[in-house]
Design an enzyme around this catalytic site. Structure first.
Site, PDB file in Angstrom:
ATOM      1  CB  CYS A 136      -0.928  -0.001   1.212  1.00 27.92           C
ATOM      2  SG  CYS A 136      -1.973   1.455   1.274  1.00 27.92           S
ATOM      3  CB  CYS A 139      -0.826   2.632   3.930  1.00 30.10           C
ATOM      4  SG  CYS A 139      -2.251   1.872   3.170  1.00 30.10           S
ATOM      5  CG  ASP A 140       2.951   1.504   4.548  1.00 34.32           C
ATOM      6  OD1 ASP A 140       2.524   1.992   5.613  1.00 34.32           O
ATOM      7  OD2 ASP A 140       2.679   0.362   4.164  1.00 34.32           O
TER       8      ASP A 140
END
Ligand code: NAP
Length: 312
Positions: A136, A139-140
């Site tokens: 992701c 997300c990261d």
């Protein structure tokens, strides 16, 4: 055990929410199990430019929250629980949906559980998730500023992730097992013209290496044609090699294809079990778009409504 619901919907991607909107407006008062990732895969994407009705594009989490609210407005109820199994009673035809929070009965069930990110299957890989290995970018990605990273895959997801990561990383290697991308032409162009993205053709990851803190620090790249290996230093690997459909928890209630996608009856969202319907990526090995999942969610709700009418 609670008293029987008319309709339980499992999953909160575009398919689950659309099914809920239609079912709630038909006064079926659906109960939706959200699972762990509320809003599904689209909550991990950035801008969505191809969902009709949003000429300026819309952020993935915003689109999903709009759907959540729209379904709720018409009487959808949510249970923030993970479904573990579904069974059907032979005589009554009632389904028992067992979740992390209890057991529920329903006359009909729509399965819209989507698919989960696939990894390469290299030894020790699972332990590295969250330590320099992730599926992701949204997300990261921001954790990896001014350092080199890589994306694995050659589809739309890989290209989208690579493109997004150029906001943070110093360099983005796009590692693909062939010498041609699978992604749409527009997406390919965006990636191949980006100065920070360097395609690494005919390559796969043979091994991950970590630093003293257990975080990924380099990988061994293997040429898929010659077998030649070389080291590549980077701080994070973003996996984008497709998804595995979340269908296992249904056991023998459904037939699945070789990849695990649920097979529905021709021209319908009905499965081989009367009263059990399928919508979205978990039953769609071909299109797998937000809008096609939403369309299938609509069809599943209409199919479920017709089925429930036959029981009255
Ligand atoms: P995908 O289209 O199935 O692509 C998966 C990629 O991973 C392929 O390039 C494949 O290589 C590679 N791959 C698969 N298994 C591998 C392995 N074991 N080792 C190395 N590489 C491997 O998946 P996706 O990119 O997630 O897209 C899924 C669907 O969503 C598609 O229909 C796509 O169009 C859609 N999507 C659309 C958008 C958008 O329109 N904005 C964004 C994301 C996704 P090969 O090419 O060699 O098979």
């Amino acid at each position: 055990m609670n008293s029987a619901e008319k309709l339980i919907i499992i999953g909160t991607g575009p398919a689950g929410y659309t099914a809920a909107i239609y079912a709630a407006r038909a006064d079926l008062k659906p109960l939706v199990f959200t699972g762990g990732q509320i809003g599904g895969q689209l909550t991990t994407t950035t801008e969505i430019e191809n969902f009709p009705g949003f000429p300026e594009g819309i952020n993935g989490p915003d689109l999903m929250y709009n759907m959540y609210q729209q379904a709720e407005k018409f009487g959808t109820r949510y249970a923030f629980e993970e479904v573990l199994s579904v069974t059907q009673e032979a005589c009554s035809g009632l389904f028992t949906v067992t979740t992390s929070g209890g057991a529920y009965q329903a006359q009909a069930v729509i399965v819209a559980t989507g698919a989960t990110a696939r990894y390469l299957g290299i030894e020790g890989e699972k332990e590295l998730i969250g330590h320099g290995l992730t599926a992701c970018a949204t997300c990261d990605g921001a954790f990896y500023r001014d350092v080199p990273v890589c994306v694995v895959g050659g589809g739309d997801s890989a290209c989208e992730e690579a493109s997004f990561l150029t906001r943070f990383a110093s360099k983005v290697y796009l590692i693909h097992r062939r010498d041609q991308l699978r992604a749409s032409k527009a997406m390919q162009q965006r990636v191949l013209n980006a100065p920070k993205i360097q395609p690494v053709w005919n390559s796969t990851i043979a091994a991950y290496h970590t630093d003293d803190a257990g975080e990924v620090s380099s990988i061994t790249l293997q040429d898929t044609v010659t077998g030649e290996q070389k080291e590549l230093e980077l701080k994070c690997v973003f996996m984008a090699i497709g998804h595995v459909p979340n269908s296992k928890f249904l056991g023998n209630l459904v037939d699945v294809d070789a990849a695990g996608f649920i097979i529905s009856n021709p021209g319908s969202t009905a499965t081989k079990t009367p009263g059990l319907f399928v919508a979205g990526d978990v039953g769609d090995p071909v299109y797998r778009q937000a809008i096609s999942a939403a369309g299938m969610g609509c069809r599943a709700a209409l199919d479920a409504e017709r089925y429930l009418n036959t029981l009255d």
